[in-house]
Design an enzyme around this catalytic site. Structure first.
Site, mmCIF file in Angstrom:
data_model
loop_
_atom_site.group_PDB
_atom_site.id
_atom_site.type_symbol
_atom_site.label_atom_id
_atom_site.label_comp_id
_atom_site.label_asym_id
_atom_site.label_seq_id
_atom_site.Cartn_x
_atom_site.Cartn_y
_atom_site.Cartn_z
ATOM 1 N N GLU A 41 3.236 -2.003 1.761
ATOM 2 C CA GLU A 41 2.815 -2.596 0.485
ATOM 3 C C GLU A 41 3.224 -1.669 -0.663
ATOM 4 O O GLU A 41 3.851 -2.096 -1.632
ATOM 5 C CB GLU A 41 1.296 -2.787 0.495
ATOM 6 C CG GLU A 41 0.736 -3.318 -0.815
ATOM 7 C CD GLU A 41 -0.786 -3.275 -0.860
ATOM 8 O OE1 GLU A 41 -1.357 -3.964 -1.724
ATOM 9 O OE2 GLU A 41 -1.411 -2.540 -0.055
ATOM 10 N N HIS A 42 2.859 -0.409 -0.566
ATOM 11 C CA HIS A 42 3.247 0.609 -1.546
ATOM 12 C C HIS A 42 4.130 1.640 -0.847
ATOM 13 O O HIS A 42 3.763 2.145 0.218
ATOM 14 C CB HIS A 42 2.028 1.350 -2.109
ATOM 15 C CG HIS A 42 0.996 0.464 -2.719
ATOM 16 N ND1 HIS A 42 -0.093 -0.008 -2.007
ATOM 17 C CD2 HIS A 42 0.873 -0.040 -3.975
ATOM 18 C CE1 HIS A 42 -0.841 -0.754 -2.800
ATOM 19 N NE2 HIS A 42 -0.281 -0.799 -3.995
#
Length: 434
Positions: free
Chosen positions: A326-327
């Site tokens: 996601e990050h």
């Protein structure tokens, strides 16, 4: 496996490597699925009465007026500090700048003489924003959802949040021009947005994070013909950091912990070709963890997290692409040089001075991101999610005549006679006019 256990990737078997990149399992239990289905059916059948009953049952709150009045929103604004208001204003400005730049230019081309094709963009007419409540109200998500909705031109924007709604959420709604705010939380809020009630308008698409019940409700309404579309599948928060010997261990540790504190099912991973860096980060994590109010939550998340040593940065990139975080934070000497090799990530943060927190709040990018490996096919939330594309074609007589035989041949090959006839009839009409 403890987070302090440093793993040598190249000493692992292929199966062990696969296991290292597995995420904590998420699945709605049968009881959650049944409970959510019952809530959806009840709200659909009984409307506002069902919403009030669920507020009393789940939120322990008696809700008289489901819609928050303009006076209540104004009063909430008065209770906030000028410092927080100014910080929100800066964040909105940056979010607005970045999302306005995402506007697509219209496409208008002649594919061949007399055959004009266009692509035009229209806003999703009505959208629902779900904002979780609780001890740490996510008012930043209001900014991330309502700002692109406004830029896209969505005619109706409806916000739901569990009662009592935090002042910060109400002010963020006001700042972003959202007037329809409702004291409704949980799966019942998703039901209200999907089906509509006497008070809550039905919307075309629902956005926003939530707990297991909210996530399951979004999944179910997206599969019902009378329901609503949703932004994207949701999973626990996650971050992967690529760091070399030039990284600052304290910075890396702080970024790992900023995700770990989200929840016990969050996952954080460090990839580094430098074993000393892995040891230093592990020590920094322990030091910083001791100072966190949400230390216990973060520690639970660290149980499913990893410190992995690789042979080089190229292998770090390869592993990151397999995982699809996601990050993705890249803290290396030449961080930008690695970007071209990244194929799957929700949002990427380059260098020592780009903490994940910047994207969460105020850099301008959106913090609503695909998780749980969905980065392989899904994008970070943007202006396009609040819009839809429509194509237009127009053929002149000359353009039609030149293309007619091609269409007839293709239609005949697919044995779709009516398709062919729609062209042949027009060809014959042109012959009669000649």
């Amino acid at each position: 496996m403890s987070f302090n256990t440093i793993i040598d990737w190249n000493s692992c078997t292929a199966e062990q490597q696969r296991q290292l990149l597995m995420r904590p399992a998420i699945s709605a239990s049968e009881s959650i699925t049944r409970t959510v289905n019952d809530i959806l059916d009840n709200v659909k059948a009984r409307g506002d009465d069902a919403l009030r009953e669920y507020s009393a049952k789940f939120d322990k709150t008696t809700v008289n007026a489901l819609k928050v009045s303009a006076e209540e929103i104004a009063a909430a604004s008065e209770r906030l500090s000028d410092e927080l208001k100014q910080a929100m204003a800066v964040a909105v400005k940056n979010i607005e700048t970045f999302h306005t730049a995402q506007k697509l230019p219209p496409v208008d081309v002649e594919t061949q003489p007399g055959v004009r094709c266009q692509q035009v963009t229209r806003p999703v007419a009505s959208v629902g924003l779900y904002i979780p409540g609780g001890s740490a109200p996510l008012f930043s998500t209001v900014l991330m959802l309502a700002t692109p909705a406004r830029i896209a031109g969505c005619k109706k924007v409806v916000l739901c949040s569990p009662p009592p709604i935090a002042d910060e959420i109400l002010y963020a709604a006001q700042l972003c021009g959202v007037k329809d705010v409702f004291n409704v939380g949980g799966a019942q809020a998703i039901a209200a947005l999907a089906f509509g009630t006497e008070s809550v308008p039905k919307v075309d698409k629902i956005f926003g994070p939530g707990n297991a019940f909210v996530t399951e409700a979004k999944r179910q309404v997206s599969q019902r013909l009378d329901g609503a579309a949703i932004d994207m599948p949701a999973g626990p928060s996650e971050v992967l950091v690529i760091a070399d010997s030039g990284a600052t261990p304290d910075f890396v540790a702080s970024d790992l912990l900023s995700q770990a504190e989200h929840g016990p099912d969050s996952q954080v991973i460090l990839l580094t070709p430098d074993a000393d860096m892995a040891h230093q980060v592990a020590e920094a994590v322990e030091r910083q963890l001791a100072e966190l109010p949400r230390a216990e939550t973060a520690r639970q998340a660290l149980n499913a997290s990893r410190l992995i040593v690789t042979k080089d940065l190229a292998q770090c990139v390869e592993i990151s692409n397999q995982y699809g975080p996601e990050h993705l934070i890249i803290q290396t000497r030449n961080a930008r040089d690695l970007v071209d090799g990244i194929t799957s990530a929700g949002s990427v943060f380059l260098g020592d001075w780009s903490p994940e927190s910047a994207g969460d709040y105020a850099s301008g990018t959106n913090h609503v991101l695909p998780t749980y490996g969905y980065t392989a096919t899904c994008s970070s939330l943007g202006l396009a999610d609040f819009q839809k594309r429509m194509t237009v074609q127009e053929l002149s007589k000359e353009g039609f005549s030149a293309l007619a035989s091609t269409i007839e041949t293709l239609a005949a090959a697919e044995r779709l006679t009516a398709h062919k006839n729609a062209v042949t009839l027009r060809v014959n009409a042109l012959k009669e006019q000649a």
